[in-house]
Design an enzyme around this catalytic site. Structure first.
Site, PDB file in Angstrom:
ATOM      1  N   PRO A 166      -1.783   2.811  -7.340  1.00  0.00           N
ATOM      2  CG  PRO A 166      -2.927   4.675  -6.505  1.00  0.00           C
ATOM      3  CD  PRO A 166      -1.548   4.149  -6.807  1.00  0.00           C
ATOM      4  CB  CYS A 167      -3.779   0.252 -11.540  1.00  0.00           C
ATOM      5  SG  CYS A 167      -3.442  -1.327 -10.763  1.00  0.00           S
TER       6      CYS A 167
END
Length: 179
Positions: A147-148
């Site tokens: 989850p950047c």
């Protein structure tokens, strides 16, 4: 012996089509991302996969999308509000030692939270490597599941996101992050 083509699916997430590509033998997601302007298919993901992992990409995509199984089910659950549903999905992408540390640190940032690039560098074990941590986000081939989008600037700004800051903001709101 030739390996099976890569499995893929498309699931609507925060109002946008999200594409995931995985190896069917182990269920590991190899690429994931939102359709980009002018490319509503998995083509751009395959292009990125060809550059970063040519051996896996050479297997090509299955002729038909997969709608059942762990990956589509978890993505649909996430889209429906279970923001932890994607946490159990395995991922695999080519990594350098530090990028691998960044990607593992990203997976430790829980849904509903956001950290700064500086905090991400510290979580990855190199607090002074803020630019390298940001580069790890930029080169993440498995967006959403790694989850950047949960990384923000120190000044509270969204920072960048390959698929656009409007989608990044929508994902953060979906997860309950107050901006």
């Amino acid at each position: 012996m030739n390996a099976a083509p890569l499995a893929w699916t498309v699931v609507e997430v925060v109002g946008h089509p999200f594409h995931a590509i995985w190896t069917p033998e182990d269920g590991a997601i190899r690429a994931g991302g939102f359709a980009t302007e002018g490319d509503p298919s998995a083509t751009s993901l395959m292009t990125r996969l060809e550059v970063l992992d040519p051996e896996i990409a050479s297997r090509g995509l299955a002729a038909e999308a997969t709608s059942d199984g762990a990956v589509p089910d978890a993505l649909r659950a996430y889209a429906a509000g279970d923001i932890t549903a994607i946490d159990v999905l395995p991922v695999a992408q080519p990594e350098t030692p530090f990028r691998g540390d960044v990607w593992r640190a990203l997976r430790e940032v829980p849904g509903g939270a956001a950290v700064t690039y500086t905090e991400l560098a510290a979580l990855a074990g190199r607090p002074s490597a803020v630019r390298a941590a940001a580069s790890g986000c930029a080169n993440n081939l498995v967006a959403l599941v790694v989850p950047c989008h949960r990384i923000v600037r120190t000044d509270g700004g969204l920072g960048g996101f390959l698929f656009g800051t409007d989608i990044k903001e929508a994902l953060l709101r979906h997860e309950g992050v107050v901006l």
